[in-house]
Write a protein that holds these residues in place. Sequence first.
Motif, PDB file in Angstrom:
ATOM      1  N   THR A 175      60.170  85.614 139.038  1.00 43.35           N
ATOM      2  CA  THR A 175      58.817  85.165 138.717  1.00 43.35           C
ATOM      3  C   THR A 175      58.263  85.913 137.511  1.00 43.35           C
ATOM      4  O   THR A 175      57.586  85.324 136.655  1.00 43.35           O
ATOM      5  CB  THR A 175      57.896  85.370 139.934  1.00 43.35           C
ATOM      6  OG1 THR A 175      58.402  84.606 141.034  1.00 43.35           O
ATOM      7  CG2 THR A 175      56.476  84.939 139.625  1.00 43.35           C
ATOM      8  N   ALA A 178      59.845  84.402 134.479  1.00 42.08           N
ATOM      9  CA  ALA A 178      59.236  83.097 134.214  1.00 42.08           C
ATOM     10  C   ALA A 178      57.852  83.251 133.596  1.00 42.08           C
ATOM     11  O   ALA A 178      57.456  82.481 132.715  1.00 42.08           O
ATOM     12  CB  ALA A 178      59.158  82.286 135.503  1.00 42.08           C
ATOM     13  N   GLY A 182      57.498  81.877 129.970  1.00 43.78           N
ATOM     14  CA  GLY A 182      56.659  80.683 130.020  1.00 43.78           C
ATOM     15  C   GLY A 182      55.306  80.878 129.372  1.00 43.78           C
ATOM     16  O   GLY A 182      54.823  80.000 128.636  1.00 43.78           O
ATOM     17  N   GLY A 235      65.728  82.313 136.605  1.00 44.48           N
ATOM     18  CA  GLY A 235      64.816  82.625 135.514  1.00 44.48           C
ATOM     19  C   GLY A 235      64.907  81.648 134.361  1.00 44.48           C
ATOM     20  O   GLY A 235      63.921  81.387 133.671  1.00 44.48           O
ATOM     21  N   TRP A 239      60.740  79.014 134.200  1.00 44.90           N
ATOM     22  CA  TRP A 239      59.716  79.238 133.196  1.00 44.90           C
ATOM     23  C   TRP A 239      59.217  77.926 132.582  1.00 44.90           C
ATOM     24  O   TRP A 239      58.166  77.911 131.919  1.00 44.90           O
ATOM     25  CB  TRP A 239      60.233  80.149 132.087  1.00 44.90           C
ATOM     26  CG  TRP A 239      61.317  79.549 131.228  1.00 44.90           C
ATOM     27  CD1 TRP A 239      62.641  79.605 131.444  1.00 44.90           C
ATOM     28  CD2 TRP A 239      61.134  78.811 130.003  1.00 44.90           C
ATOM     29  NE1 TRP A 239      63.324  78.954 130.452  1.00 44.90           N
ATOM     30  CE2 TRP A 239      62.422  78.460 129.549  1.00 44.90           C
ATOM     31  CE3 TRP A 239      60.022  78.415 129.263  1.00 44.90           C
ATOM     32  CZ2 TRP A 239      62.614  77.729 128.382  1.00 44.90           C
ATOM     33  CZ3 TRP A 239      60.211  77.691 128.100  1.00 44.90           C
ATOM     34  CH2 TRP A 239      61.497  77.358 127.667  1.00 44.90           C
TER      35      TRP A 239
END
Length: 365
Positions: A175, A178, A182, A235, A239
């Motif tokens: 996370t 991401a 992202g 991963g 994202w």
Amino acid sequence: MSAAGLSLAGRTRRRLLADPLARASLAVLGLIALACLAGPALTGHAAERIAYDYPRTPPSLAVYPRPETIVPALERLALRMRVRAEDVAVADGTVRLTLASDRPIDERVLTFFSRSDLFGPAAVAARSADGRRLAVTAPVRETRFLLGTDALGRDLLTRILVGGRVSLALGLLATAVALLIGVAYGALAGYLGGAADAAMMRLVDILYALPFIVFVILLVVVFGRSVVLVFVAVGAVEWLDMARIVRGEALSIRRRDYVRAAEALGVSTGAILRRHVVPNALGPVVAYAALLVPKVILLESFLSFLGLGVQEPMTSWGVLIAEGARSIETSPWMLVAPAAVLVATLAALNLVGDRLRAALEPGAA
């Protein structure tokens, strides 16, 4: 201090703590995380220790070994030592017996006691003149298996807690990756707009079109199975949603007056993204990140269930569920116990994410 005078983080924290459902979910998550961190040291079992005398032991609060199993266990142990077990007596956690043989007994065979899961090191209390009979005492190793054992005799509670470390760590790390990729990608695409935005988002669309399982299988073929592979695979995919969310926020933020004022003052693109675009897009980003953690944990469990994720000697909730599914007819607790912990964790994370999203809404009380 009034709610109007608090920062966004302060208002969100106050709203979350005032929500009974959010408090209960956070408490469940805290207990599960604490148990996974400290629990394996308190169970009395090593995660990888195989208890050959306790395969597929059902969950119980009872102390093992049970009295009716001690004599048969001693007879099996004597058979391995090529002697006979006679005059067996158990009292005060100690077993006393006589080992008999047609030939003199080598005391080195007593090491079989310490190798057993039921008894401790044996001591010779008396020996016959011809060496064919030994009076032996050995402590009984008392143990409990609160959630039972697996097919190899490993304590299931310890393995669930150790597996939770892997699943939670992968969920949080993937996370975080991401978020970093992202947020940076989506903020840049949304702020630049125009042709740059179109080109960057077409790349996202292309990556969306790649079949995830095929992508993971290709990585396994090239690099082999490992935890790093799971981390990279998850991963590299998760994202994309974050980029789209942040890009949508950035498209609206770039038209705000404070962004235009910064541009007029000659502030660089990187500084505008860092000071204005990203901070003002954090509300939906934080809410989505809270919902992304359970999604990643579930994805890791799915990959491990298929045999594409975490491999022995490591374990995770997905690995344990896969093992339990293969033994559901004979040992249902092997599936029920890890699945129950996974469901509780996912439910608590989803509830926290949902309440966090509600707390971040401007009109929330």
